[in-house]
Scaffold this active site. Structure first.
Site, PDB file in Angstrom:
ATOM      1  N   HIS A 220      -1.995 -10.576  -0.032  1.00 14.00           N
ATOM      2  CA  HIS A 220      -1.139 -10.609  -1.229  1.00 14.00           C
ATOM      3  C   HIS A 220      -1.705  -9.725  -2.329  1.00 14.00           C
ATOM      4  O   HIS A 220      -1.711 -10.098  -3.503  1.00 14.00           O
ATOM      5  CB  HIS A 220      -0.946 -12.045  -1.732  1.00 14.00           C
ATOM      6  CG  HIS A 220      -0.091 -12.862  -0.816  1.00 14.00           C
ATOM      7  ND1 HIS A 220       0.363 -14.118  -1.145  1.00 14.00           N
ATOM      8  CD2 HIS A 220       0.416 -12.593   0.390  1.00 14.00           C
ATOM      9  CE1 HIS A 220       1.105 -14.595  -0.156  1.00 14.00           C
ATOM     10  NE2 HIS A 220       1.158 -13.676   0.793  1.00 14.00           N
TER      11      HIS A 220
ATOM     12  N   HIS B  32       0.839  -1.194   0.000  1.00 10.52           N
ATOM     13  CA  HIS B  32       0.000   0.000   0.000  1.00 10.52           C
ATOM     14  C   HIS B  32       0.877   1.248   0.000  1.00 10.52           C
ATOM     15  O   HIS B  32       2.102   1.174   0.102  1.00 10.52           O
ATOM     16  CB  HIS B  32      -0.953   0.001   1.207  1.00 10.52           C
ATOM     17  CG  HIS B  32      -0.358   0.588   2.460  1.00 10.52           C
ATOM     18  ND1 HIS B  32      -1.065   1.366   3.347  1.00 10.52           N
ATOM     19  CD2 HIS B  32       0.906   0.517   2.976  1.00 10.52           C
ATOM     20  CE1 HIS B  32      -0.284   1.737   4.338  1.00 10.52           C
ATOM     21  NE2 HIS B  32       0.906   1.239   4.148  1.00 10.52           N
TER      22      HIS B  32
ATOM     23  N   HIS C 115       4.990   0.263  -0.520  1.00  6.86           N
ATOM     24  CA  HIS C 115       5.714  -0.621   0.392  1.00  6.86           C
ATOM     25  C   HIS C 115       4.720  -1.626   0.971  1.00  6.86           C
ATOM     26  O   HIS C 115       3.525  -1.541   0.693  1.00  6.86           O
ATOM     27  CB  HIS C 115       6.387   0.185   1.514  1.00  6.86           C
ATOM     28  CG  HIS C 115       5.421   0.898   2.382  1.00  6.86           C
ATOM     29  ND1 HIS C 115       4.820   2.080   2.012  1.00  6.86           N
ATOM     30  CD2 HIS C 115       4.899   0.579   3.585  1.00  6.86           C
ATOM     31  CE1 HIS C 115       3.991   2.465   2.967  1.00  6.86           C
ATOM     32  NE2 HIS C 115       4.018   1.556   3.935  1.00  6.86           N
TER      33      HIS C 115
ATOM     34  N   GLU D 297      -0.198  -2.753  11.989  1.00  8.15           N
ATOM     35  CA  GLU D 297       0.592  -2.528  10.784  1.00  8.15           C
ATOM     36  C   GLU D 297       2.044  -2.947  11.024  1.00  8.15           C
ATOM     37  O   GLU D 297       2.706  -3.494  10.144  1.00  8.15           O
ATOM     38  CB  GLU D 297       0.517  -1.035  10.452  1.00  8.15           C
ATOM     39  CG  GLU D 297       0.866  -0.670   9.049  1.00  8.15           C
ATOM     40  CD  GLU D 297       0.721   0.832   8.846  1.00  8.15           C
ATOM     41  OE1 GLU D 297      -0.241   1.245   8.201  1.00  8.15           O
ATOM     42  OE2 GLU D 297       1.573   1.595   9.344  1.00  8.15           O
TER      43      GLU D 297
ATOM     44  N   HIS E 108       3.363  -4.440   4.299  1.00  9.59           N
ATOM     45  CA  HIS E 108       3.325  -4.785   5.721  1.00  9.59           C
ATOM     46  C   HIS E 108       2.826  -6.219   5.874  1.00  9.59           C
ATOM     47  O   HIS E 108       2.054  -6.695   5.038  1.00  9.59           O
ATOM     48  CB  HIS E 108       2.348  -3.892   6.490  1.00  9.59           C
ATOM     49  CG  HIS E 108       2.716  -2.457   6.519  1.00  9.59           C
ATOM     50  ND1 HIS E 108       3.704  -1.958   7.341  1.00  9.59           N
ATOM     51  CD2 HIS E 108       2.237  -1.399   5.826  1.00  9.59           C
ATOM     52  CE1 HIS E 108       3.802  -0.651   7.157  1.00  9.59           C
ATOM     53  NE2 HIS E 108       2.923  -0.276   6.242  1.00  9.59           N
TER      54      HIS E 108
ATOM     55  N   CYS F  68       3.096  11.931  -0.632  1.00 12.30           N
ATOM     56  CA  CYS F  68       2.582  10.579  -0.840  1.00 12.30           C
ATOM     57  C   CYS F  68       3.687   9.591  -0.546  1.00 12.30           C
ATOM     58  O   CYS F  68       4.831   9.787  -0.962  1.00 12.30           O
ATOM     59  CB  CYS F  68       2.114  10.449  -2.290  1.00 12.30           C
ATOM     60  SG  CYS F  68       1.390   8.857  -2.694  1.00 12.30           S
TER      61      CYS F  68
HETATM   62 ZN   LIG Z   1       2.585   1.483   5.325  1.00 14.79          ZN
END
Ligand SMILES: [Zn+2]
Length: 175
Positions: free
Chosen positions: A81, A28, A41, A160, A43, A37
């Site tokens: 995914h 995301h 990347h 996260e 998580h 922005c």
């Molecule tokens: Zn993030």
């Protein structure tokens, strides 16, 4: 002063399912205030879910754990995914081109993804808060369609990073 007494309201219970196996690994990026922005990347997100309500007079549970696990697992699998894209973000534009999805940021072509790898989410930003709310709204709908209408509250936590999570809480009007 007399003894502490409880109200006539039926006792409430809380059940929650561990987040250890409710994991989704997704990509995301978040848009910040103004023109900032994040770059793309990922998580390893972890999800925890809790519901509150009265216990069934016969089974004496609020909700079968396996029901809560199955529903949550299904919601989590749908975004595992994937590239999480917030379709209600006014700074982003989305253009479909065959099997691909192009993402513009303030009108600038920024990313192109295979469509099948994207999860288009009706949220304004893919923050942990909005992901938790998105899962919470879906959880409510799943519980309602499963006939679990006696619940008084639901909670969804999205972690996260370790020690960094957001929780969405929704009060429910039981039947
Ligand atoms: Zn993030």
């Amino acid at each position: 002063m007399g003894p502490l007494r409880r109200t006539d309201v039926q006792s409430n219970f809380r059940v929650q399912v561990s987040k250890d196996y409710l994991v989704f690994a997704s990509a995301h990026f978040i848009t910040f205030k103004g023109h900032q922005c994040e770059t793309l990347h990922g998580h390893n997100y972890r999800v925890g879910v809790a519901v509150e309500g009265t216990v069934d007079p016969e089974t004496l549970f609020v909700l079968d754990f396996s029901v809560l696990k199955q529903i949550t697992r299904r919601l989590v699998d749908a975004i595992d995914h994937k590239v999480l894209l917030p379709t209600q973000n006014p700074k982003l534009g989305f253009r479909e081109d065959g099997d691909r999805l192009a993402v513009d940021y303030f009108g600038q072509p920024t990313y192109v993804f295979p469509k099948r790898d994207c999860a288009l989410l009706p949220i304004p930003n893919s923050t942990a808060e909005m992901l938790a709310q998105h899962l919470g709204v879906q959880l409510r709908q799943e519980l309602a369609s499963g006939g679990y209408t006696h619940l008084t509250l639901l909670e969804v936590e999205v972690e996260e990073n370790y020690g960094q999570s957001a929780t969405y809480r929704e009060g429910l009007v039981p039947d």
